[in-house]
Design a protein around this motif. Structure first.
Motif, PDB file in Angstrom:
ATOM      1  N   LYS A  56      -8.377 -12.346   1.060  1.00 40.28           N
ATOM      2  CA  LYS A  56      -8.667 -10.957   1.433  1.00 40.28           C
ATOM      3  C   LYS A  56      -7.935 -10.020   0.487  1.00 40.28           C
ATOM      4  O   LYS A  56      -6.737 -10.176   0.250  1.00 40.28           O
ATOM      5  N   LEU A  57      -8.669  -9.034  -0.043  1.00 39.45           N
ATOM      6  CA  LEU A  57      -8.105  -8.082  -1.002  1.00 39.45           C
ATOM      7  C   LEU A  57      -8.497  -6.671  -0.592  1.00 39.45           C
ATOM      8  O   LEU A  57      -9.681  -6.377  -0.426  1.00 39.45           O
ATOM      9  N   ASP A  58      -7.494  -5.821  -0.431  1.00 41.08           N
ATOM     10  CA  ASP A  58      -7.742  -4.436  -0.031  1.00 41.08           C
ATOM     11  C   ASP A  58      -7.314  -3.493  -1.148  1.00 41.08           C
ATOM     12  O   ASP A  58      -6.127  -3.368  -1.457  1.00 41.08           O
ATOM     13  N   LEU A  59      -8.304  -2.823  -1.760  1.00 35.60           N
ATOM     14  CA  LEU A  59      -8.058  -1.838  -2.810  1.00 35.60           C
ATOM     15  C   LEU A  59      -8.569  -0.458  -2.385  1.00 35.60           C
ATOM     16  O   LEU A  59      -8.889   0.383  -3.222  1.00 35.60           O
TER      17      LEU A  59
ATOM     18  N   GLN B  88       0.827  -1.208   0.000  1.00 38.86           N
ATOM     19  CA  GLN B  88       0.000   0.000   0.000  1.00 38.86           C
ATOM     20  C   GLN B  88       0.861   1.258   0.000  1.00 38.86           C
ATOM     21  O   GLN B  88       2.059   1.211   0.233  1.00 38.86           O
ATOM     22  N   ASN B  89       0.210   2.381  -0.271  1.00 39.97           N
ATOM     23  CA  ASN B  89       0.877   3.684  -0.268  1.00 39.97           C
ATOM     24  C   ASN B  89       2.062   3.742  -1.236  1.00 39.97           C
ATOM     25  O   ASN B  89       3.172   4.121  -0.871  1.00 39.97           O
ATOM     26  N   ASN B  90       1.808   3.336  -2.475  1.00 31.93           N
ATOM     27  CA  ASN B  90       2.807   3.444  -3.531  1.00 31.93           C
ATOM     28  C   ASN B  90       2.176   4.161  -4.723  1.00 31.93           C
ATOM     29  O   ASN B  90       1.214   4.907  -4.565  1.00 31.93           O
ATOM     30  N   LEU B  91       2.716   3.945  -5.911  1.00 30.61           N
ATOM     31  CA  LEU B  91       2.240   4.643  -7.107  1.00 30.61           C
ATOM     32  C   LEU B  91       1.829   3.665  -8.198  1.00 30.61           C
ATOM     33  O   LEU B  91       1.870   3.980  -9.373  1.00 30.61           O
ATOM     34  N   ILE B  92       1.409   2.479  -7.794  1.00 32.97           N
ATOM     35  CA  ILE B  92       1.079   1.406  -8.727  1.00 32.97           C
ATOM     36  C   ILE B  92      -0.210   1.715  -9.469  1.00 32.97           C
ATOM     37  O   ILE B  92      -1.231   2.013  -8.855  1.00 32.97           O
TER      38      ILE B  92
ATOM     39  N   TYR C  60     -12.221  -4.959   0.066  1.00 33.54           N
ATOM     40  CA  TYR C  60     -12.338  -3.540   0.388  1.00 33.54           C
ATOM     41  C   TYR C  60     -12.176  -2.709  -0.882  1.00 33.54           C
ATOM     42  O   TYR C  60     -11.149  -2.791  -1.553  1.00 33.54           O
ATOM     43  N   LEU C  61     -13.197  -1.928  -1.192  1.00 33.63           N
ATOM     44  CA  LEU C  61     -13.161  -1.024  -2.345  1.00 33.63           C
ATOM     45  C   LEU C  61     -13.528   0.405  -1.955  1.00 33.63           C
ATOM     46  O   LEU C  61     -13.634   1.276  -2.817  1.00 33.63           O
TER      47      LEU C  61
ATOM     48  N   ALA D  76      -3.921  -0.874  -1.002  1.00 31.51           N
ATOM     49  CA  ALA D  76      -4.600   0.388  -0.706  1.00 31.51           C
ATOM     50  C   ALA D  76      -3.723   1.594  -1.034  1.00 31.51           C
ATOM     51  O   ALA D  76      -2.493   1.522  -0.985  1.00 31.51           O
ATOM     52  N   VAL D  77      -4.373   2.692  -1.350  1.00 26.86           N
ATOM     53  CA  VAL D  77      -3.719   3.980  -1.609  1.00 26.86           C
ATOM     54  C   VAL D  77      -2.648   3.849  -2.688  1.00 26.86           C
ATOM     55  O   VAL D  77      -1.460   4.111  -2.473  1.00 26.86           O
ATOM     56  N   ASN D  78      -3.073   3.402  -3.858  1.00 22.67           N
ATOM     57  CA  ASN D  78      -2.230   3.381  -5.040  1.00 22.67           C
ATOM     58  C   ASN D  78      -2.990   4.095  -6.158  1.00 22.67           C
ATOM     59  O   ASN D  78      -3.895   4.884  -5.881  1.00 22.67           O
TER      60      ASN D  78
END
Length: 237
Positions: A92-95, A52-56, A121-122, A74-76
């Motif tokens: 489990k998938l967190d987007l 999470q918290n990258n620029l992907i 999570y969306l 999360a937070v891409n």
């Protein structure tokens, strides 16, 4: 841009004494990563991935992570749900807080290939602004037990399933009104039936023979090596 390479993984694998081949959990958050790459070759036994918290901007190169149970993206800058079909253990998938668009709801169904996925999570994505968002996702993903931290009840699923045709029609109507190319929106990368990628082959060629995973890309790479060696032997001095 920070590439995912062996050095990065080793730095983040201190809890595993720097051993990457047996690594089951890695945290790559806040590394300014723009592209997912190398994980399937470097640590294919990953069960938990925090990235999470990258620029992907795209979910890609994850098809070798057969044992991945939890992926936190999360937070891409991700805009589309794709390329997860071969993560067979994903539960489990967190987007959260990406850029998954309303049009990308047309590819949510691909997560049915992840038959163990029960927690998604969306929240914080543009797709959530669609009025029928929750019902559409609940009806589409039959095994989902929790969406955005809220339990999916049997009565909610029955109601959502009954309303799905109506919600789908409304979704398509809004997308057409917004000028979205429906056919293009439905297109999704899978990596299931693709021929070996040239990037994969190049990566294999740079990997020592005793560390190469046996796969189609390896066959192609080794065939090319053999052909190059034959050509070299035939070349007159």
């Amino acid at each position: 841009m920070a590439p995912i390479d062996l050095a990065m993984i080793r730095r983040r694998a201190e809890h595993n004494e720097g051993m990457v081949s047996t690594l089951e959990e890695v945290s790559l958050h806040q590394q300014e990563i723009e592209k997912i790459e190398g994980l399937g070759q470097i640590c294919r036994h990953l069960k938990i991935l925090y990235i999470q918290n990258n620029l992907i901007s795209k979910l890609a190169n994850l098809h070798r992570l057969k044992e991945l149970e939890y992926g936190n993206f999360a937070v891409n800058n991700i805009v589309k749900i794709e390329n997860l079909q071969r993560c067979e253990s994903l539960a489990k998938l967190d987007l959260t807080v990406n850029f998954v668009s309303k049009a990308s709801l047309l590819t949510v169904h691909t997560l049915n290939a992840n038959y163990k996925l029960t927690d998604l999570y969306l929240m914080g994505n543009p797709c959530c602004d669609f009025g029928g968002y929750r019902a559409f996702v609940v009806a589409t993903l039959r095994n989902l037990k929790k969406l955005d931290g809220k339990d999916v009840t049997p009565s909610e699923r029955i109601s959502a399933t009954q309303k799905l045709p109506e919600i789908t029609a409304q979704l398509l109507k809004e997308l057409k009104r917004d000028g979205v190319d429906i056919d293009n929106a439905r297109k999704v990368s899978d990596a299931r039936d693709l021929a070996p990628d040239e990037n994969d082959i190049a990566e294999i060629l740079q990997t020592p023979e005793n560390e190469r995973r046996w796969c189609p890309a390896t066959r192609v790479a080794e065939q090319r090596e053999s052909a190059a060696l034959r050509d070299e032997q035939r070349t007159p001095e």
